[in-house]
Design a protein around this motif. Structure first.
Motif, mmCIF file in Angstrom:
data_model
loop_
_atom_site.group_PDB
_atom_site.id
_atom_site.type_symbol
_atom_site.label_atom_id
_atom_site.label_comp_id
_atom_site.label_asym_id
_atom_site.label_seq_id
_atom_site.Cartn_x
_atom_site.Cartn_y
_atom_site.Cartn_z
ATOM 1 N N ALA A 50 3.151 -2.756 -5.717
ATOM 2 C CA ALA A 50 1.927 -2.015 -6.037
ATOM 3 C C ALA A 50 0.933 -2.380 -4.945
ATOM 4 C CB ALA A 50 1.391 -2.423 -7.406
ATOM 5 N N VAL A 51 0.493 -1.381 -4.177
ATOM 6 C CA VAL A 51 -0.239 -1.669 -2.947
ATOM 7 C C VAL A 51 -1.640 -1.073 -3.012
ATOM 8 C CG1 VAL A 51 -0.174 -1.527 -0.427
ATOM 9 C CG2 VAL A 51 1.963 -1.613 -1.720
ATOM 10 N N SER A 52 -2.620 -1.873 -2.658
ATOM 11 C CA SER A 52 -4.007 -1.416 -2.627
ATOM 12 C C SER A 52 -4.166 -0.287 -1.621
ATOM 13 C CB SER A 52 -4.900 -2.593 -2.229
ATOM 14 O OG SER A 52 -6.071 -2.139 -1.587
ATOM 15 N N PRO A 53 -5.000 0.710 -1.946
ATOM 16 C CA PRO A 53 -5.258 1.781 -0.973
ATOM 17 C C PRO A 53 -5.909 1.246 0.302
ATOM 18 C CG PRO A 53 -6.747 1.933 -2.871
ATOM 19 C CD PRO A 53 -5.714 0.904 -3.209
ATOM 20 N N TRP A 54 -6.463 0.049 0.262
ATOM 21 C CA TRP A 54 -7.114 -0.526 1.439
ATOM 22 C C TRP A 54 -6.116 -1.072 2.459
ATOM 23 C CZ3 TRP A 54 -11.916 -3.927 -0.246
ATOM 24 C CH2 TRP A 54 -12.913 -3.083 -0.740
ATOM 25 N N VAL A 55 -4.858 -1.266 2.056
ATOM 26 C CA VAL A 55 -3.895 -1.860 2.989
ATOM 27 C C VAL A 55 -3.527 -0.824 4.042
ATOM 28 C CG1 VAL A 55 -1.646 -2.964 3.250
ATOM 29 C CG2 VAL A 55 -2.994 -3.353 1.167
ATOM 30 N N PRO A 56 -3.779 -1.142 5.340
ATOM 31 C CA PRO A 56 -3.487 -0.175 6.396
ATOM 32 C C PRO A 56 -1.984 0.106 6.509
ATOM 33 C CG PRO A 56 -4.594 -2.144 7.267
ATOM 34 C CD PRO A 56 -4.300 -2.413 5.843
ATOM 35 N N LEU A 57 -1.657 1.277 6.972
ATOM 36 C CA LEU A 57 -0.273 1.753 6.973
ATOM 37 C C LEU A 57 0.731 0.748 7.546
ATOM 38 C CD1 LEU A 57 1.071 4.215 5.829
ATOM 39 C CD2 LEU A 57 0.960 5.271 8.104
ATOM 40 N N PRO A 58 0.481 0.147 8.718
ATOM 41 C CA PRO A 58 1.506 -0.754 9.267
ATOM 42 C C PRO A 58 1.723 -2.017 8.427
ATOM 43 C CG PRO A 58 -0.252 -0.306 10.870
ATOM 44 C CD PRO A 58 -0.696 0.256 9.577
ATOM 45 N N LEU A 59 0.802 -2.292 7.497
ATOM 46 C CA LEU A 59 0.895 -3.517 6.705
ATOM 47 C C LEU A 59 1.329 -3.238 5.264
ATOM 48 C CD1 LEU A 59 -2.260 -5.435 7.999
ATOM 49 C CD2 LEU A 59 0.053 -5.354 8.948
ATOM 50 N N ARG A 60 1.792 -2.007 5.019
ATOM 51 C CA ARG A 60 2.298 -1.681 3.681
ATOM 52 C C ARG A 60 3.807 -1.927 3.689
ATOM 53 N NH1 ARG A 60 -1.921 1.387 1.378
ATOM 54 N NH2 ARG A 60 -0.662 2.097 -0.375
ATOM 55 N N PRO A 61 4.310 -2.688 2.717
ATOM 56 C CA PRO A 61 5.745 -2.976 2.725
ATOM 57 C C PRO A 61 6.560 -1.698 2.511
ATOM 58 C CG PRO A 61 4.746 -3.707 0.670
ATOM 59 C CD PRO A 61 3.619 -3.273 1.554
ATOM 60 N N ALA A 62 7.728 -1.629 3.143
ATOM 61 C CA ALA A 62 8.606 -0.455 2.995
ATOM 62 C C ALA A 62 9.370 -0.590 1.686
ATOM 63 C CB ALA A 62 9.554 -0.369 4.186
ATOM 64 N N LEU A 63 8.616 -0.516 0.589
ATOM 65 C CA LEU A 63 9.217 -0.659 -0.741
ATOM 66 C C LEU A 63 8.748 0.499 -1.601
ATOM 67 C CD1 LEU A 63 8.435 -4.461 -1.387
ATOM 68 C CD2 LEU A 63 10.701 -3.492 -0.944
ATOM 69 N N PRO A 64 9.561 0.892 -2.597
ATOM 70 C CA PRO A 64 9.092 1.918 -3.526
ATOM 71 C C PRO A 64 7.842 1.422 -4.247
ATOM 72 C CG PRO A 64 11.408 1.332 -3.935
ATOM 73 C CD PRO A 64 10.887 0.378 -2.921
ATOM 74 N N GLU A 65 6.821 2.277 -4.324
ATOM 75 C CA GLU A 65 5.600 1.853 -5.008
ATOM 76 C C GLU A 65 5.698 2.153 -6.495
ATOM 77 O OE1 GLU A 65 1.832 2.464 -3.201
ATOM 78 O OE2 GLU A 65 2.562 1.972 -1.189
ATOM 79 N N LEU A 66 5.384 1.142 -7.295
ATOM 80 C CA LEU A 66 5.414 1.278 -8.751
ATOM 81 C C LEU A 66 4.043 0.940 -9.308
ATOM 82 C CD1 LEU A 66 8.720 -0.388 -10.059
ATOM 83 C CD2 LEU A 66 8.189 2.038 -9.887
ATOM 84 N N GLU A 67 3.813 1.310 -10.584
ATOM 85 C CA GLU A 67 2.563 0.896 -11.226
ATOM 86 C C GLU A 67 2.543 -0.630 -11.307
ATOM 87 O OE1 GLU A 67 2.570 1.260 -15.573
ATOM 88 O OE2 GLU A 67 4.378 2.466 -15.311
ATOM 89 N N PRO A 68 1.337 -1.243 -11.253
ATOM 90 C CA PRO A 68 1.237 -2.705 -11.164
ATOM 91 C C PRO A 68 1.983 -3.447 -12.275
ATOM 92 C CG PRO A 68 -0.889 -1.707 -10.713
ATOM 93 C CD PRO A 68 0.022 -0.585 -11.128
ATOM 94 N N ALA A 69 2.014 -2.893 -13.490
ATOM 95 C CA ALA A 69 2.654 -3.604 -14.600
ATOM 96 C C ALA A 69 4.158 -3.739 -14.391
ATOM 97 C CB ALA A 69 2.363 -2.894 -15.922
ATOM 98 N N ARG A 70 4.756 -2.886 -13.512
ATOM 99 C CA ARG A 70 6.204 -2.946 -13.316
ATOM 100 C C ARG A 70 6.589 -3.428 -11.926
ATOM 101 N NH1 ARG A 70 7.780 2.760 -14.073
ATOM 102 N NH2 ARG A 70 9.922 2.032 -13.823
#
Lengths: 237, 454
Positions: free
Chosen positions: A114-134
């Protein structure tokens, strides 16, 4: 506020006034002494106004790299030691490429984020994004850091649930937002503009010693806190 | 909350006789806390920090009205509902109305001593709300139906074995489960509660007047969750929690953490300014309840007002040789130990709190430990003086001291009493059972003085 509430308010304020009648008002003593003193402070102070001088930030800005040297190293050393005492982990990334390589290796242990919208593109992990609870990993960008306490200041403007619900929390911190004292970091947060609805100070993984005085991590919040200090701009709003 | 402070002597005796494990558990926990405090303070200029904190608190208390109004104005400007409660009844009325208005069925709570003082759990339950204490220690004592026995570690009187047995019965964990397993069992129940609760409750460590900020310290993350996930958040704030400036906050956070648990700062601090505004999550409503409940009475007392500096760190409990024997339950009130013994007479009245100022050897360790330099031993003596004035001391003590005063003022009578006492046998008691009585000299000092022997 009901009428009862308003009357109660006035009665409380009147009782306070009556209680203080004849008592000498005590003046405010000014600023308190800090934690970090001596050589470390002198060395670290040199890095406080650190402007990023070369290299490129994630937003393509130029001239953002700090001068480096003893001052910055001392500051990061204090931050690392403090955060480790609190149970956290620290890495340093000198440029975007180095950060991306580190992130690829780090993200391998997880299957979702679950990634904050503030995280710049190159620093976002290449993982499927899920809701924070999961999600298995939460990723944030700090608005400031404090070396003396090993603290990361997080804003509710980027959302809160991803800072709290995943079992592991990764936080990017721009090196030029890392201060010596906690009060400097809090002042930094205030100078951004209006304070957010919730400003959170995270200084380690969730822990408790309530069962037989044995420290257990990950009780409610993340059981792992990983901070990466960057030498480049993160374009924090 | 019901108070039983008058029964301190009986309750202390019963604790020692019936649950001897409490003394071991509390002693081990408080000595560890105290050791951590001493180590953590050695890293900073502790004397300067404590004097600074004392001055800021006294500044805040002597400007209390204006600072509360400033905080209120800032909070309201951010859309916070600010309520003023004179008493526990006001809080009960307010919270009942609030949970009904929101149709709240489930509440999650962060640890708050003020909520214990006000008996919030019972009143929420009577309003039909299911309440989850979410701090692990508070959750344990909620399951046991007990009040907290320590300001910082509410369940320190319970051993690992007792908690294993409790969790085995409640959650089916193995009777020899590791603390991690027990914590995971609690986490499962409480995570579900966080995600489904309609309303969250927390206390407040510091209310910053300049910015209208409610700052709350914790280590587990449950306060962050309680103030972030439910759609309504209620912060209960004692009116003495106010500090003037944003730049004061950092030092108070660090000083409190260092003296309470030996940490440089609490693992999580929530600094709350208002409900969400165009943000992805966070509560839609934030209510701040400013609670008096006897605090203005304390403020009016020319001596006891200094107790309002208290930051609830528990350092005086940890260092107290008397608290260590029984833990907090014997004190019969939410605030126990040395600070409880000086706060109770101020907040509950001397009649209700009478024996507590005597639950001390006056060794002074609490005054040395207090981060805001509350003169606890002097206040204990002050309360003892007032209890004598009000005739609250035991009849035998009154008779004995009246007789002593009479004799001490009359030399002839004093000499006669000295000779008489020499002739009396030592009355066996729990004191003389384990101590040999010194043999009196053949002649009294006064007799020898008159003869010129000395």
């Amino acid at each position: 506020v009901t009428d009862d509430g308003a009357a109660g308010r006035l009665r409380i304020l009147a009782r306070i006034e009556a209680a203080l009648k004849g008592r000498a008002p005590v003046p405010h003593p000014g600023q308190s002494p800090g934690v970090i003193t001596g050589d470390v402070r002198l060395a670290a102070q040199g890095s406080e106004p650190a402007e990023h001088k070369d290299g490129r930030g994630v937003d393509g800005d130029e001239d953002r790299r700090p001068p480096g040297g003893l001052a910055r190293a001392a500051l990061i050393e204090v931050f690392t030691e403090s955060l480790r005492v609190g149970g956290g982990e620290v890495a340093v990334a000198h440029d975007v490429d180095e950060a991306a390589v580190w992130l690829r290796a780090f993200a391998r242990s997880f299957s979702s984020a679950a990634v904050s919208p503030w995280v710049p593109l190159p620093l976002r992990p290449a993982l499927p994004e899920l809701e924070p609870a999961r999600a298995e990993l939460g990723v944030s960008v700090a608005v400031a850091g404090a070396a003396a306490t090993g603290s990361l200041l997080l804003s509710s403007e980027e959302g809160r649930a991803h800072q709290l619900l995943p079992p592991v929390h990764l936080v990017w911190l721009e090196g030029r937002s890392l201060h010596i004292e906690l009060r400097d970091a809090l002042e930094h947060a205030r100078r951004r503009g209006a304070l957010p609805a919730a400003l959170a100070i995270h200084s380690g993984p969730s822990k408790s010693a309530d069962i037989g005085r044995i420290v257990v991590t990950g009780v409610h919040g993340p059981g792992r806190l990983v901070a990466v200090v960057t030498d480049f701009s993160l374009a924090v709003p | 909350m019901e108070t039983h402070s008058r029964e301190y002597r009986r309750r202390a005796r019963e604790t020692l006789a019936e649950t001897p494990g409490v003394r071991d558990a509390v002693t081990a926990a408080t000595l560890a806390f105290d050791h951590h405090r001493v180590r953590a303070l050695s890293e900073v200029d502790a004397a300067a920090w404590r004097s600074w904190a004392e001055r800021v608190k006294d500044h805040a208390l002597t400007h209390l009205g204006e600072l509360l109004e400033q905080a209120e104005a800032r909070l309201q400007a951010r859309g916070v509902h600010v309520h003023w409660a004179e008493s526990g009844e006001d809080v009960a009325r307010l919270l009942t109305e609030l949970v009904h208005r929101h149709g709240a069925r489930r509440a999650v709570k962060g640890k708050s001593m003020l909520s214990e003082e006000l008996g919030v759990n019972a009143l929420l339950e009577s309003a039909g709300v299911e309440v989850f204490e979410t701090d692990l220690g508070e959750y344990i004592i909620q399951l046991l139906g007990e009040p907290p026995s320590h300001i910082v570690g509410p369940a320190i009187h319970r051993s690992l074995e007792e908690i294993r047995a409790l969790f085995s019965e409640r959650f089916g964990t193995s009777p020899d489960a590791a603390p991690e397993t027990l914590a995971a069992a609690a986490r499962r129940v409480l995570r579900e509660a966080f995600l489904t609760a309609d309303i969250g409750f927390t206390g407040c460590n510091f209310l910053v007047a300049e910015t209208g900020s409610v700052a709350v310290m914790e280590n587990e993350g449950n306060i962050r969750l309680s103030s972030s996930l439910p759609r309504v958040h209620v912060a209960l704030v004692g009116i003495e929690k106010v500090i003037p400036l944003w730049s004061d906050l950092a030092t108070f956070l660090q000083l409190t953490a260092r003296v309470a648990t030996g940490q440089r700062v609490a693992t999580f601090v929530s600094v709350l300014q208002g409900p969400r505004r165009g943000e992805a999550d966070g509560p839609e409503e934030l209510h701040v309840v400013l609670v008096d409940n006897g605090r203005t009475r304390v403020l009016a007392d020319p001596e006891a007002w200094k107790t309002l500096r208290c930051v609830r760190c528990g350092a005086c409990l940890n260092t107290c040789p008397v608290y260590r024997q029984t833990g907090g339950h014997a004190y019969g009130w939410v605030y126990s130990g040395p600070i409880g013994a000086v706060l109770a007479p101020a907040m509950l009245g001397m009649e209700a709190a009478h024996p507590l100022p005597y639950a001390s050897s006056l060794c002074g360790a609490c005054a040395d430990a207090c981060p805001v330099r509350i003169p606890i031993p002097e206040l204990l003596l002050e309360w003892r003086r007032r209890s004598v004035e009000q005739g609250l001391t035991p009849p035998l003590e009154r008779v004995a001291l009246t007789a002593y005063t009479a004799a001490a003022l009359r030399p002839a009578l004093f000499g006669a009493a000295e000779r008489l006492l020499r002739a009396l046998p030592v009355v066996p008691s729990s004191w003389s059972d384990v101590r040999g009585a010194p043999r009196p000299a053949a002649r009294t000092f006064r007799e020898r003085w008159e003869k010129g022997d000395v």
